[in-house]
Design an enzyme around this catalytic site. Structure first.
Site, PDB file in Angstrom:
ATOM      1  N   GLU A 161       0.768  -1.331   0.050  1.00  0.00           N
ATOM      2  CA  GLU A 161      -0.076   0.065   0.071  1.00  0.00           C
ATOM      3  C   GLU A 161       1.039   1.182   0.139  1.00  0.00           C
ATOM      4  O   GLU A 161       1.883   1.361   0.705  1.00  0.00           O
ATOM      5  CB  GLU A 161      -0.946  -0.143   1.233  1.00  0.00           C
ATOM      6  CG  GLU A 161      -2.224   0.685   0.932  1.00  0.00           C
ATOM      7  CD  GLU A 161      -3.173  -0.400   0.128  1.00  0.00           C
ATOM      8  OE1 GLU A 161      -3.136   0.107  -0.989  1.00  0.00           O
ATOM      9  OE2 GLU A 161      -3.398  -1.205   0.286  1.00  0.00           O
ATOM     10  N   THR A 174       2.943   2.153  -2.082  1.00  0.00           N
ATOM     11  CA  THR A 174       4.366   1.929  -2.740  1.00  0.00           C
ATOM     12  C   THR A 174       4.323   2.064  -4.037  1.00  0.00           C
ATOM     13  O   THR A 174       5.328   2.360  -4.843  1.00  0.00           O
ATOM     14  CB  THR A 174       4.740   0.427  -2.438  1.00  0.00           C
ATOM     15  OG1 THR A 174       3.755  -0.652  -2.880  1.00  0.00           O
ATOM     16  CG2 THR A 174       5.162   0.165  -1.140  1.00  0.00           C
ATOM     17  N   GLY A 182     -12.435   1.618  -0.941  1.00  0.00           N
ATOM     18  CA  GLY A 182     -11.134   1.443  -1.336  1.00  0.00           C
ATOM     19  C   GLY A 182     -10.775   0.145  -2.270  1.00  0.00           C
ATOM     20  O   GLY A 182      -9.822  -0.381  -2.451  1.00  0.00           O
ATOM     21  N   GLU A 226      -7.069  10.699 -13.664  1.00  0.00           N
ATOM     22  CA  GLU A 226      -7.318  10.740 -12.255  1.00  0.00           C
ATOM     23  C   GLU A 226      -6.575  11.767 -11.909  1.00  0.00           C
ATOM     24  O   GLU A 226      -6.795  12.620 -10.963  1.00  0.00           O
ATOM     25  CB  GLU A 226      -6.993   9.471 -11.618  1.00  0.00           C
ATOM     26  CG  GLU A 226      -7.228   9.451 -10.320  1.00  0.00           C
ATOM     27  CD  GLU A 226      -8.190   8.291  -9.782  1.00  0.00           C
ATOM     28  OE1 GLU A 226      -8.881   8.240  -8.720  1.00  0.00           O
ATOM     29  OE2 GLU A 226      -8.559   7.370 -10.726  1.00  0.00           O
ATOM     30  N   ASP A 281      -3.887   0.852  -9.431  1.00  0.00           N
ATOM     31  CA  ASP A 281      -5.490   0.392  -9.737  1.00  0.00           C
ATOM     32  C   ASP A 281      -5.978   0.245 -10.894  1.00  0.00           C
ATOM     33  O   ASP A 281      -6.656  -0.804 -11.138  1.00  0.00           O
ATOM     34  CB  ASP A 281      -6.274   2.019  -9.112  1.00  0.00           C
ATOM     35  CG  ASP A 281      -5.961   2.198  -7.578  1.00  0.00           C
ATOM     36  OD1 ASP A 281      -5.410   0.969  -6.870  1.00  0.00           O
ATOM     37  OD2 ASP A 281      -6.405   3.059  -7.062  1.00  0.00           O
TER      38      ASP A 281
END
Length: 378
Positions: free
Chosen positions: A32, A34, A122, A158, A170
């Site tokens: 997470e 990273t 999430g 984004e 993602d």
């Protein structure tokens, strides 16, 4: 069925859709924060996501319907700019603008979308929507974009239309996911190796806090800035290139808060690589302990957890049927990911939901998920 509902809604408004796309959300087993440090992450696509129906139209307006929210929006392809408080509209606009900026020609289109991926959990509902739009338009207009090109268009949307300087994890996991498989993604080279996951008597259970604290986006961008600052002081490209002795050499030059954030990233990168070894060895116990240590770092070093997430992880630690648990995603709300024995799911979910309601006077949501195929035509 959601798919049929999307198709029939499109048909009622616009006629028969030309094509339909499913774009999954993603979970991240470990790794997470990273990704924007050019490190390693270990995500997988899940069987919840966005269903989208597309069609060409004869008008000068693109027409988009967000079915779950009962909202619609129309826009022209000329001079596309972000909307203030645009929410889902900015994801669609940003991807459309990215396609045009890539020199690809499209004409006005109709789009209806909805899904079963909870927003703000999430699970990257935003990446799922972005990928659905870019993948669908690529197919609809035969643009010839590769999957790699598509995920960078999604990421750019984004960044420039939503204002979140996210890494590539993602979008990559949503696009390239494979059934029963997690991807070790090198976020520098944007290359991945797939690893079959045998959870044996365990399964993945997500528990959504149903909270999203307001500082999530600003805090995310602040932490990214800290990581870039520390990397610059160290004279390296990204924290991926650092180790603890190197970081300690500048400890007195930076505030302790920034030192701890950088240390977390370095340690999490190592944990992610160790997690892959554990998966290859079918060592669920070791994988679970790495998840617990990941949460500890997110809570105490990176400081992106919250009371609700910590409550759920603390409960998991006390239950022998759970091998590992941690918060997942940007932080300040969203889900915990739990590896729990299959025969313990129902009892644990019921008791945890009751305890959470008593503690916070709000409901949590529980999802059983499986690892699924990435964005594809249906």
């Amino acid at each position: 069925m959601i798919k049929e509902h999307i198709a029939s809604s499109f048909e009622a408004r616009f006629g028969q859709p030309h094509l339909m796309v499913f774009s999954p959300g993603r979970l991240n087993i470990i790794g997470e924060h990273t990704d924007y440090n050019e490190g390693f992450v270990f995500p997988a696509a899940i069987d919840k996501g966005i269903y989208a129906a597309f069609g060409k139209c004869d008008s000068e307006l693109c027409k988009v319907i967000a079915l779950d929210m009962n909202e619609s929006y129309e826009f022209t392809l000329d001079n596309i700019t972000p909307l203030e408080n645009g929410d889902w509209r900015n994801y669609v606009l940003g991807v459309t603008k990215g396609i045009l900026d890539a020199g690809k020609k499209i004409t006005p289109f109709n789009l209806v979308f909805g899904g079963d991926i909870p927003e703000g959990a999430g699970l990257s509902s935003s990446a799922a929507l972005e990928n659905a739009v870019v993948f669908g338009l690529n197919e609809l207009f035969d643009l010839g974009l590769t999957k790699e090109e598509m995920i960078f268009i999604s990421q750019k949307a984004e960044h420039s239309f939503v204002g979140v300087k996210c890494g590539i994890m993602d979008q990559f996991a949503s696009m390239f996911g494979q059934k029963n498989t997690a991807l070790l993604l090198d976020c520098r080279s944007i290359s991945a190796k797939s690893f079959d996951i045998d959870l044996q008597e365990y399964q993945i259970l997500l528990i959504n806090t149903n909270v999203k604290h307001s500082l999530s986006e600003s805090a995310y961008n602040k932490r990214r800035a800290v990581c870039e600052k520390v990397a610059a002081i160290l004279g390296i490209q990204a924290l991926r290139d650092a180790d603890i002795p190197l970081l300690e050499s500048i400890a007195e030059q930076i505030p302790d808060e920034e030192y701890q954030m950088a240390r977390y990233v370095i340690e999490e990168n190592k944990r992610t690589q160790k997690a892959v070894i554990a998966v290859q060895a079918n060592d669920i116990a070791e994988l679970g302990q790495l998840m617990y240590r990941s949460h500890h770092g997110l809570q105490h070093q990176y400081k992106v957890s919250c009371e609700e997430l910590d409550f759920l992880v603390d409960r998991a630690k006390l239950n022998p049927d759970i091998a590992g648990s941690r918060m997942m995603g940007g932080g300040f709300g969203g889900c915990t990911i739990n590896m729990i024995k299959k025969d313990a799911v129902t009892n644990y979910a019921e008791k945890t939901a009751a305890a959470y309601l008593e503690k916070f006077e709000r409901n949590c949501s529980v999802y059983e998920v499986s690892l699924s195929q990435g964005t594809h035509l249906i």
